[in-house]
Design a protein around this motif. Sequence first.
Motif, PDB file in Angstrom:
ATOM      1  N   ARG A  23       0.801  -1.223   0.000  1.00 37.86           N
ATOM      2  CA  ARG A  23       0.000   0.000   0.000  1.00 37.86           C
ATOM      3  C   ARG A  23       0.835   1.274   0.000  1.00 37.86           C
ATOM      4  O   ARG A  23       0.296   2.378   0.099  1.00 37.86           O
ATOM      5  CB  ARG A  23      -0.961   0.037   1.191  1.00 37.86           C
ATOM      6  N   ALA A  24       2.145   1.158  -0.108  1.00 38.49           N
ATOM      7  CA  ALA A  24       3.011   2.340  -0.165  1.00 38.49           C
ATOM      8  C   ALA A  24       3.562   2.508  -1.573  1.00 38.49           C
ATOM      9  O   ALA A  24       3.751   1.527  -2.295  1.00 38.49           O
ATOM     10  CB  ALA A  24       4.157   2.211   0.833  1.00 38.49           C
ATOM     11  N   ILE A  25       3.798   3.763  -1.975  1.00 37.63           N
ATOM     12  CA  ILE A  25       4.318   4.080  -3.306  1.00 37.63           C
ATOM     13  C   ILE A  25       5.760   4.551  -3.181  1.00 37.63           C
ATOM     14  O   ILE A  25       6.061   5.455  -2.395  1.00 37.63           O
ATOM     15  CB  ILE A  25       3.472   5.172  -3.983  1.00 37.63           C
ATOM     16  N   TYR A  26       6.653   3.952  -3.972  1.00 32.33           N
ATOM     17  CA  TYR A  26       8.067   4.319  -3.963  1.00 32.33           C
ATOM     18  C   TYR A  26       8.464   4.803  -5.361  1.00 32.33           C
ATOM     19  O   TYR A  26       8.166   4.129  -6.352  1.00 32.33           O
ATOM     20  CB  TYR A  26       8.931   3.127  -3.560  1.00 32.33           C
ATOM     21  N   LEU A  27       9.121   5.949  -5.418  1.00 33.37           N
ATOM     22  CA  LEU A  27       9.599   6.487  -6.681  1.00 33.37           C
ATOM     23  C   LEU A  27      11.014   5.971  -6.922  1.00 33.37           C
ATOM     24  O   LEU A  27      11.891   6.113  -6.066  1.00 33.37           O
ATOM     25  CB  LEU A  27       9.603   8.015  -6.645  1.00 33.37           C
ATOM     26  N   VAL A  28      11.230   5.366  -8.095  1.00 35.56           N
ATOM     27  CA  VAL A  28      12.533   4.782  -8.438  1.00 35.56           C
ATOM     28  C   VAL A  28      13.088   5.524  -9.650  1.00 35.56           C
ATOM     29  O   VAL A  28      12.475   5.531 -10.717  1.00 35.56           O
ATOM     30  CB  VAL A  28      12.392   3.278  -8.754  1.00 35.56           C
ATOM     31  N   ARG A  29      14.242   6.150  -9.470  1.00 33.61           N
ATOM     32  CA  ARG A  29      14.862   6.886 -10.572  1.00 33.61           C
ATOM     33  C   ARG A  29      15.605   5.919 -11.490  1.00 33.61           C
ATOM     34  O   ARG A  29      16.323   5.033 -11.021  1.00 33.61           O
ATOM     35  CB  ARG A  29      15.839   7.940 -10.057  1.00 33.61           C
ATOM     36  N   LEU A  30      15.434   6.114 -12.798  1.00 35.34           N
ATOM     37  CA  LEU A  30      16.100   5.268 -13.792  1.00 35.34           C
ATOM     38  C   LEU A  30      17.396   5.920 -14.241  1.00 35.34           C
ATOM     39  O   LEU A  30      17.446   7.126 -14.489  1.00 35.34           O
ATOM     40  CB  LEU A  30      15.192   5.058 -15.002  1.00 35.34           C
TER      41      LEU A  30
END
Length: 256
Positions: A23-30
């Motif tokens: 239920r958590a959102i994680y931003l992953v940089r490419l």
Amino acid sequence: MALRALLYRRPSEPSSVQVVFDRAIYLVRLRRHRQARRYTLRIDAASREVVLTLPLRGSLKDARDFAHKHGGWIAARLGRLPEAAPFKHGTEMPLRGVAHRIVHRRAQRGTVWTETDDAGNRLLCVAGEAPHVDRRVADFLKREARRDLEAASRAHAARLGVAFKRISVRDQSSRWGSCSNSGVLSFSWRLILAPPFVLDYLAAHEVAHIAELNHSVRFWRLVRRLYPDFARAKAWLDAHGTDLHRYGLPGRVGET
């Protein structure tokens, strides 16, 4: 980004992807890298940024699949980091190694100042509207850091008989200080959060680089001459340095 990397990156390719886990959102940089042979994930402890490195010819779909597959790893690694401490009313933070609690004083005049309440608690008071508290605290800390670092650097430079061009104060995540060939000394403003002896050591360290732009035996002799107890400061940074990076960080995780 290198020209070759651009050739393998489509103009519409996003710079990051989102991973949903528990239920958590994680931003992953490419990040594409010419020497990468496989997909890898790492967490920048200072910025709390999740970075996925992929080969130049790697596909966006495979990158997304790889990130989602490791959602549990991302959550666990971020969960082990010290809790973020945003600059807002009620946050307790160190100033020159002494704990202060941020108190929003909306109706009072001024910007940011320190005081001690009747119980002996140290306060960092911030005037103005609530949306400006974060910026005002950050600006105050940078000003204080610059003032202390300039004073310490000038004192050490005078002892060593050298001169520096100017002081630069930034939010450096990979190092606490640096010295350029032109004599510009750069420091992390977060040193103002540490005890004064830590800031003093970093100033001595970078001033010594004006004479010796390396980490040779001669360089460390200069550091010892300027700051004999440098081992104590280095030990403090090894033990507590990472914790300084959590102050002023906003929450990075959102609920779905």
